[in-house]
Design a protein around this motif. Structure first.
Motif, PDB file in Angstrom:
ATOM      1  N   SER A   1      -9.400 -29.945  21.134  1.00 32.24           N
ATOM      2  CA  SER A   1      -8.717 -28.888  20.362  1.00 32.24           C
ATOM      3  C   SER A   1      -8.337 -27.698  21.242  1.00 32.24           C
ATOM      4  N   VAL A   2      -7.759 -28.006  22.406  1.00 36.53           N
ATOM      5  CA  VAL A   2      -7.267 -26.962  23.310  1.00 36.53           C
ATOM      6  C   VAL A   2      -5.852 -27.338  23.726  1.00 36.53           C
ATOM      7  N   GLY A   3      -5.161 -26.427  24.420  1.00 28.77           N
ATOM      8  CA  GLY A   3      -3.815 -26.702  24.873  1.00 28.77           C
ATOM      9  C   GLY A   3      -3.799 -27.639  26.077  1.00 28.77           C
ATOM     10  N   GLU A   4      -2.683 -28.344  26.251  1.00 24.07           N
ATOM     11  CA  GLU A   4      -2.569 -29.281  27.374  1.00 24.07           C
ATOM     12  C   GLU A   4      -2.615 -28.544  28.705  1.00 24.07           C
ATOM     13  N   GLU A   5      -2.042 -27.336  28.757  1.00 20.76           N
ATOM     14  CA  GLU A   5      -2.079 -26.555  29.995  1.00 20.76           C
ATOM     15  C   GLU A   5      -3.511 -26.180  30.365  1.00 20.76           C
ATOM     16  N   THR A   6      -4.333 -25.932  29.344  1.00 21.54           N
ATOM     17  CA  THR A   6      -5.751 -25.629  29.592  1.00 21.54           C
ATOM     18  C   THR A   6      -6.438 -26.829  30.223  1.00 21.54           C
ATOM     19  N   VAL A   7      -6.122 -28.020  29.736  1.00 23.62           N
ATOM     20  CA  VAL A   7      -6.704 -29.235  30.306  1.00 23.62           C
ATOM     21  C   VAL A   7      -6.264 -29.404  31.752  1.00 23.62           C
ATOM     22  N   LYS A   8      -4.985 -29.160  32.033  1.00 22.87           N
ATOM     23  CA  LYS A   8      -4.487 -29.265  33.411  1.00 22.87           C
ATOM     24  C   LYS A   8      -5.242 -28.326  34.332  1.00 22.87           C
ATOM     25  N   THR A   9      -5.536 -27.120  33.823  1.00 18.50           N
ATOM     26  CA  THR A   9      -6.289 -26.146  34.615  1.00 18.50           C
ATOM     27  C   THR A   9      -7.697 -26.651  34.892  1.00 18.50           C
ATOM     28  N   HIS A  10      -8.330 -27.240  33.875  1.00 15.23           N
ATOM     29  CA  HIS A  10      -9.682 -27.781  34.050  1.00 15.23           C
ATOM     30  C   HIS A  10      -9.687 -28.937  35.056  1.00 15.23           C
ATOM     31  N   VAL A  11      -8.693 -29.814  34.958  1.00 12.96           N
ATOM     32  CA  VAL A  11      -8.620 -30.957  35.877  1.00 12.96           C
ATOM     33  C   VAL A  11      -8.455 -30.468  37.311  1.00 12.96           C
ATOM     34  N   ALA A  12      -7.590 -29.487  37.510  1.00 15.93           N
ATOM     35  CA  ALA A  12      -7.380 -28.941  38.847  1.00 15.93           C
ATOM     36  C   ALA A  12      -8.670 -28.335  39.394  1.00 15.93           C
ATOM     37  N   SER A  13      -9.420 -27.657  38.534  1.00 13.63           N
ATOM     38  CA  SER A  13     -10.683 -27.045  38.945  1.00 13.63           C
ATOM     39  C   SER A  13     -11.710 -28.113  39.302  1.00 13.63           C
ATOM     40  N   ILE A  14     -11.754 -29.189  38.516  1.00 11.52           N
ATOM     41  CA  ILE A  14     -12.691 -30.289  38.780  1.00 11.52           C
ATOM     42  C   ILE A  14     -12.398 -30.912  40.145  1.00 11.52           C
TER      43      ILE A  14
END
Length: 208
Positions: A173-186
């Motif tokens: 339940s978050v935005g796709e851009e937020t997920v992209k940011t998390h993936v980049a951080s991981i």
């Protein structure tokens, strides 16, 4: 499907000619360019418009294969880079992956291994020899996954389950851009270069 457009970068002409002849015999591959140095590759890359560029690590001139990879990925982010080298120490391998190479193939590998890597790279897949992948994973264990936040851990688990960014966003339940940011951080925290590597890491270290 159009043939996979491949370019070769190696300072040894005999290596380039051998690889060119081998790939030319494949019905799904066409050679679009060759270069003897990183500088030459950067000069011609935009003209080549290659799907995959195979680059040696050690070449004469001011920049090596790893730095060439880094600059090429900035110039042509959609082009996949395969490092082909006679040297496969952990520092070089991990350095190449961090620079943006999709995989790393040793020069003493069987030709079929490089062919498989090229075909995989054209589809965005990182294909490694099992022994080399094991060494990469062992080296990565030195980087603690404890540095991940709770949400990054959730994203990593879902990524390893094969979910896309959009599917992860819907699940959390978050935005796709937020997920992209998390993936980049991981990827940054774990010293990885691609989602595929992150998924393998998660599977091997019990995140899933």
């Amino acid at each position: 499907m159009h043939p996979i457009r491949v370019a070769l970068v190696d300072d040894h002409s005999i290596v380039r000619r051998g690889l060119s002849a081998y790939f030319a015999a494949q019905p799904d591959i066409t050679i679009v360019g060759e270069a003897a140095s990183g500088e030459e590759a950067l000069h011609h890359a935009a003209t080549w418009q290659a799907d995959v560029i195979v680059i040696d690590v050690l070449m004469p001139g001011g920049i090596d294969g790893i730095e060439t990879t880094r600059r090429l990925k900035r110039l042509l982010p959609q082009t996949q880079i395969i490092i082909l080298s006679g040297y496969a120490d952990d520092a070089r391998v991990i350095g190449a992956l961090r620079a943006g190479a999709i995989t790393y193939v040793e020069k003493d590998s069987q030709p079929e291994q490089l062919l498989e890597a090229v075909r995989g790279a054209a589809q965005g897949k990182a294909i490694f020899e099992p022994a080399l992948m094991q060494r990469i994973l062992q080296a990565q264990t030195m980087r603690s996954s404890d540095a991940l936040t709770e949400r990054e851990g959730e994203v990593l688990k879902l990524l390893a389950e094969g979910l896309t960014n959009a599917e992860i966003a819907a699940r959390l339940s978050v935005g796709e851009e937020t997920v992209k940011t998390h993936v980049a951080s991981i990827l940054r925290k774990l010293g990885l270069a691609h989602r595929t590597q992150a998924a393998i890491y998660a599977l091997r270290h019990g995140w899933v």
